[in-house]
Design a protein around this motif. Structure first.
Motif, PDB file in Angstrom:
ATOM      1  N   SER A 182     -12.245  -2.015   2.846  1.00 37.41           N
ATOM      2  CA  SER A 182     -11.184  -1.362   3.993  1.00 37.41           C
ATOM      3  C   SER A 182     -10.985  -1.320   5.041  1.00 37.41           C
ATOM      4  O   SER A 182     -12.296  -0.348   5.217  1.00 37.41           O
ATOM      5  CB  SER A 182     -10.113  -1.462   3.065  1.00 37.41           C
ATOM      6  OG  SER A 182      -9.921  -0.352   2.221  1.00 37.41           O
TER       7      SER A 182
ATOM      8  N   ASP B  15      -6.933   3.097  -2.670  1.00 32.95           N
ATOM      9  CA  ASP B  15      -7.576   3.778  -1.945  1.00 32.95           C
ATOM     10  C   ASP B  15      -7.718   5.220  -1.987  1.00 32.95           C
ATOM     11  O   ASP B  15      -6.954   5.904  -2.253  1.00 32.95           O
ATOM     12  CB  ASP B  15      -6.743   2.866  -0.739  1.00 32.95           C
ATOM     13  CG  ASP B  15      -7.160   3.609   0.421  1.00 32.95           C
ATOM     14  OD1 ASP B  15      -8.425   4.172   0.745  1.00 32.95           O
ATOM     15  OD2 ASP B  15      -6.228   2.674   1.543  1.00 32.95           O
TER      16      ASP B  15
ATOM     17  N   THR C  10      -6.425  -3.024   5.953  1.00 39.01           N
ATOM     18  CA  THR C  10      -4.739  -2.435   5.379  1.00 39.01           C
ATOM     19  C   THR C  10      -3.936  -1.791   6.005  1.00 39.01           C
ATOM     20  O   THR C  10      -3.069  -0.601   5.642  1.00 39.01           O
ATOM     21  CB  THR C  10      -5.587  -0.860   3.962  1.00 39.01           C
ATOM     22  OG1 THR C  10      -6.845  -0.818   4.752  1.00 39.01           O
ATOM     23  CG2 THR C  10      -5.665  -2.409   2.808  1.00 39.01           C
TER      24      THR C  10
ATOM     25  N   ARG D 140       0.934  -1.169   0.422  1.00 44.04           N
ATOM     26  CA  ARG D 140       0.280   0.211   0.237  1.00 44.04           C
ATOM     27  C   ARG D 140       1.001   1.234   0.064  1.00 44.04           C
ATOM     28  O   ARG D 140       1.927   1.644   1.647  1.00 44.04           O
ATOM     29  CB  ARG D 140      -0.849   0.284   1.157  1.00 44.04           C
ATOM     30  CG  ARG D 140      -1.727   1.456   1.109  1.00 44.04           C
ATOM     31  CD  ARG D 140      -3.223   0.981   2.464  1.00 44.04           C
ATOM     32  NE  ARG D 140      -4.124   2.059   2.788  1.00 44.04           N
ATOM     33  CZ  ARG D 140      -3.796   2.548   3.451  1.00 44.04           C
ATOM     34  NH1 ARG D 140      -3.042   2.456   4.521  1.00 44.04           N
ATOM     35  NH2 ARG D 140      -4.624   3.189   4.012  1.00 44.04           N
TER      36      ARG D 140
END
Length: 380
Positions: free
Chosen positions: A258, A182, A285, A80
């Motif tokens: 998430s 995201d 996440t 991420r």
């Protein structure tokens, strides 16, 4: 069947011309094609924040390649990674070129990143250029919000944010090297640290205005990747829970759900179970804060049990100093070190902080990969 979340916290009319949110069936079909997703939140050791990672003068492909090699060695298949709107404003074509370079390095190591577009945590006054050195003994002392207080409170800047989202997502909308988008990290987080932050109700109102537009701008580019924005606080995320305006938008607009959890395993399990009724894939996440009760030993098996993607905070200890706990903002660890590393997995030279942890990650990712291949073989 997926339950429907009310979208009355924002204007449905504003979404009339955008592509629809993925159905739960489409989201689950996408997730069924993925290996068990395991990774970390990633920033190289020589970057204190998003600016130092991505600006032309400090972007370091050699270091990124080295560290993503560590991830590949653990069997990780995603990372991420945080972007920033001001990087696009500064140099849109150069920024896109550097993202493309990063994606090439990641693909070499079998890693498909989740890119984060906006972020509400830490310094509310982001400024491009040379960044200050780390504050000794202090957790994440240089991380910057995106867009920051000024951008949130000045609606005249909204077209710049639209150009950023459309420019980045549009450029990579069909790029299979990217796992997901995201769109906003912890959007209703007041900010933290010792900064002067917006009052929580003011920030929630401002974010609730902008967040649905961010989803719309990203979705309007027709990405092959799913969109999400992670829940991170409050007690009950279930369909009957008391959701604030931002959380309502997150659950109503995310293709895949998430969330973040830095608590003991029984709390993590309760969080997972509260989100299951929505009928969509679940991605954790952010997790893993050893001193807070969140560890690889307990969390990874929980994720495997419930088929939840697992992306911990912190990879190689570096300028972000996230091996220091959150309370280091009030009590910097300048003369003594914390009893435990809070986040992070590796020393700068690639030595594991706890070999038992890296052994566990390797074992579990190898077992998951073998199961995935066996399932694919049986399905042929």
């Amino acid at each position: 069947m997926a339950l429907t979340v009310s979208t009355q916290a924002y204007s449905p009319e504003a979404n009339a011309q955008t592509l629809p949110r993925w159905t739960a069936e489409k989201a689950n079909a996408w997730y069924g094609q993925q290996r068990w997703l395991v990774g970390s939140n990633f920033i190289p050791i020589d970057a204190i924040n998003q600016f130092e990672m991505w600006q032309a003068g400090t972007f370091n492909p050699t270091e990124i390649d080295r560290e993503l090699g560590y991830a590949q060695g653990l069997g990780m298949n995603t990372m991420r990674v945080f972007l920033h709107n001001k990087l696009y404003e500064q140099d849109p074509e150069g920024f896109k070129t550097r993202i493309d370079t990063f994606l090439g390095i990641a693909a070499k190591h079998g890693i498909r990143p989740i890119f984060v577009l906006f972020d509400s945590c830490w310094d509310p006054n982001p400024a491009l250029g040379t960044q200050h050195p780390p504050i000794p003994g202090t957790h994440n002392s240089g991380w910057v919000q995106s867009p920051g207080t000024d951008g949130l409170m000045d609606e005249s800047q909204t077209p710049k944010f639209k150009a950023y989202v459309e420019g980045i997502v549009g450029r990579f909308a069909k790029d299979e090297r990217i796992l997901a988008w995201d769109v906003w990290n912890e959007p209703d987080n007041q900010g933290g640290g010792n900064y002067r932050q917006l009052d929580e109700p003011v920030k929630i109102k401002a974010v609730a205005r902008l967040l649905p537009q961010v989803f719309d701008w990203a979705r309007g580019q027709g990405p092959v990747q799913p969109l999400t924005s992670g829940l991170w606080h409050n007690d009950d995320w279930s369909p009957n829970g008391h959701l604030n305006a931002v959380e309502t938008i997150q659950l109503a607009q995310s293709d895949i759900i998430s969330f973040h959890n830095y608590d003991w395993p029984e709390i993590l399990e309760a969080r997972i179970r509260s989100l299951q009724p929505y009928g969509r894939p679940l991605l954790l996440t952010e997790y893993m804060a050893r001193g807070n009760g969140s560890t690889f030993d307990s969390a990874l098996p929980m994720g495997r049990k419930y088929n939840v993607a697992m992306i911990n905070w912190g990879f190689v200890v570096g300028k972000t100093q996230t091996n220091m706990p959150w309370d280091s903002w009030q009590r910097p660890y300048t003369t003594t070190q914390p009893t435990l590393w809070f986040h992070d997995i590796f020393q700068p030279d690639g030595t594991p902080y706890r070999k038992a942890e890296t052994d566990q990650i390797k074992r579990m990712t190898a077992e998951a990969e073998a199961a995935f291949k066996a399932h694919k073989t049986q399905g042929q």
